[in-house]
Design an enzyme around this catalytic site. Structure first.
Site, PDB file in Angstrom:
ATOM      1  N   LYS A   1       4.079   0.255   4.201  1.00  0.00           N
ATOM      2  CA  LYS A   1       3.868  -0.584   3.024  1.00  0.00           C
ATOM      3  C   LYS A   1       4.563   0.021   1.812  1.00  0.00           C
ATOM      4  O   LYS A   1       4.622   1.241   1.663  1.00  0.00           O
ATOM      5  CB  LYS A   1       2.372  -0.739   2.750  1.00  0.00           C
ATOM      6  CG  LYS A   1       1.645  -1.599   3.783  1.00  0.00           C
ATOM      7  CD  LYS A   1       0.202  -1.832   3.379  1.00  0.00           C
ATOM      8  CE  LYS A   1      -0.488  -2.795   4.333  1.00  0.00           C
ATOM      9  NZ  LYS A   1      -1.903  -3.025   3.937  1.00  0.00           N
TER      10      LYS A   1
ATOM     11  N   ARG B   1      -4.199  -0.026  16.520  1.00  0.00           N
ATOM     12  CA  ARG B   1      -4.064   0.979  15.454  1.00  0.00           C
ATOM     13  C   ARG B   1      -5.435   1.563  15.121  1.00  0.00           C
ATOM     14  O   ARG B   1      -5.578   2.770  14.933  1.00  0.00           O
ATOM     15  CB  ARG B   1      -3.430   0.315  14.236  1.00  0.00           C
ATOM     16  CG  ARG B   1      -3.346   1.176  12.976  1.00  0.00           C
ATOM     17  CD  ARG B   1      -2.562   0.411  11.922  1.00  0.00           C
ATOM     18  NE  ARG B   1      -2.816   0.839  10.554  1.00  0.00           N
ATOM     19  CZ  ARG B   1      -2.155   1.824   9.945  1.00  0.00           C
ATOM     20  NH1 ARG B   1      -1.222   2.491  10.587  1.00  0.00           N
ATOM     21  NH2 ARG B   1      -2.422   2.137   8.683  1.00  0.00           N
TER      22      ARG B   1
ATOM     23  N   HIS C   1      -1.830   5.747   4.896  1.00  0.00           N
ATOM     24  CA  HIS C   1      -2.734   5.218   3.880  1.00  0.00           C
ATOM     25  C   HIS C   1      -2.424   5.851   2.524  1.00  0.00           C
ATOM     26  O   HIS C   1      -2.207   7.063   2.440  1.00  0.00           O
ATOM     27  CB  HIS C   1      -4.195   5.505   4.240  1.00  0.00           C
ATOM     28  CG  HIS C   1      -4.725   4.609   5.315  1.00  0.00           C
ATOM     29  ND1 HIS C   1      -5.831   4.931   6.080  1.00  0.00           N
ATOM     30  CD2 HIS C   1      -4.300   3.395   5.752  1.00  0.00           C
ATOM     31  CE1 HIS C   1      -6.065   3.955   6.939  1.00  0.00           C
ATOM     32  NE2 HIS C   1      -5.153   3.020   6.759  1.00  0.00           N
TER      33      HIS C   1
END
Length: 307
Positions: free
Chosen positions: A185, A256, A279
């Site tokens: 991301k 995941r 993350h």
């Protein structure tokens, strides 16, 4: 005439927000589409709700009651608490952008969002992960597609990738080593381990694939040679999980979750797990401590004679 001009201003603001999210915030294409769609829904609602132009001034002067009315209309359309909370988050971000452009930061209406239930991801067992990959492969129309699907699902479970991350891999990742550089991301890159069995599955697929893996070509190809689409992967998993009698929560993304839960259950450090999953904050990773606790309770209830 004034109404048309005001509406045009609001639409133009939404267009600039699209560019801001894409270029400066580097949000994913999916997030940009969802957020901008929310902005357009808000503008369309306000034009009727306010009975006039929805220009920059109108956006800057919204009250909590206006946003509450918008959410009420959206909830009447069947929006869940979680979806309504995401909708409100997108609205707040859009209004903050519009206020900043108008030089009126700090004037945002305050509204408490709906409470979202904290859902705990449900992992599947290692045997179920392998069975799922094998079932998907067995249902494939051609041997190379079977090898592709097996490699894809093995990679998701073996390295903890998001589906979009796996689909974003290119021939630049070749030749394969003990680790893989993944773009996650917001274009953040990270290294993930590549187990020998996962590496072997990918290499078997590449050897059978009729399309060459050039440096800029997608690693995982669709049946006609284009990039493999996530929807194809999801549909195949739905069919396989039904054949195997697995839970409806068994999705590609559940692989995941399983990767994270099994690592944590075997003593993996939470900070290391955060890095492996990509993350941004530790709070995102901490949900897996609840997953592991839930798994331990399931074991206890099924194994303890007094449970």
């Amino acid at each position: 005439m004034a109404d048309a001009l005001g509406h045009h201003q609001a639409i133009a603001t939404a267009a600039r927000w699209h560019d801001h999210l894409t270029r400066e915030r580097r949000r994913s294409a999916h997030t940009v589409r969802a957020y901008v769609a929310t902005a357009h829904r808000l503008i369309a609602f306000l034009s009727g709700h306010l009975g006039g132009a929805v220009g920059e001034a109108a956006l800057a002067e919204l009250r909590p009651a206006d946003l509450r009315a918008f959410l009420t209309v959206r909830r009447a359309g069947g929006l869940s608490n979680s979806s309504a909370a995401r909708e409100l988050s997108a609205v707040r971000a859009f209004l903050a952008f519009a206020a900043a452009e108008a030089g009126r930061e700090g004037a945002l209406p305050r509204l408490k969002g709906p409470r979202r239930p904290r859902s705990v991801p449900r992992p599947i067992s290692p045997d179920e992960a392998v069975s799922l990959a094998e079932e998907v492969a067995e249902d494939a129309s051609e041997p190379w597609i079977a090898a592709r699907d097996f490699a894809m699902l093995t990679l998701l479970y073996g390295s903890g990738l998001r589906v979009a991350e796996a689909l974003g891999l290119t021939g630049a990742a070749l030749p394969l080593g003990e680790a893989l550089l993944v773009t996650g991301k917001r274009n953040k890159t990270r290294m993930v381990p590549l187990l020998p069995s996962v590496k072997e599955a990918i290499e078997t697929y590449l050897a059978l694939c009729p399309y060459p893996a050039g440096r800029d070509d997608p690693l995982f190809r669709g049946a006609r040679g284009g990039p493999l689409r996530g929807e194809i992967v999801r549909r195949a998993v739905v069919k396989a999980r039904r054949a195997l009698g697995l839970s409806e929560r068994t999705t590609p993304h559940a692989l995941r979750h399983s990767f994270a839960t099994h690592l944590l259950g075997r003593g993996a450090d939470l900070r290391a797990l955060q890095e492996l999953l990509g993350h941004a904050s530790l709070s995102s990773t901490q949900i897996y401590t609840a997953v592991d606790a839930a798994h331990l309770m399931d074991v206890y209830r099924h194994a303890h004679p007094r449970a």
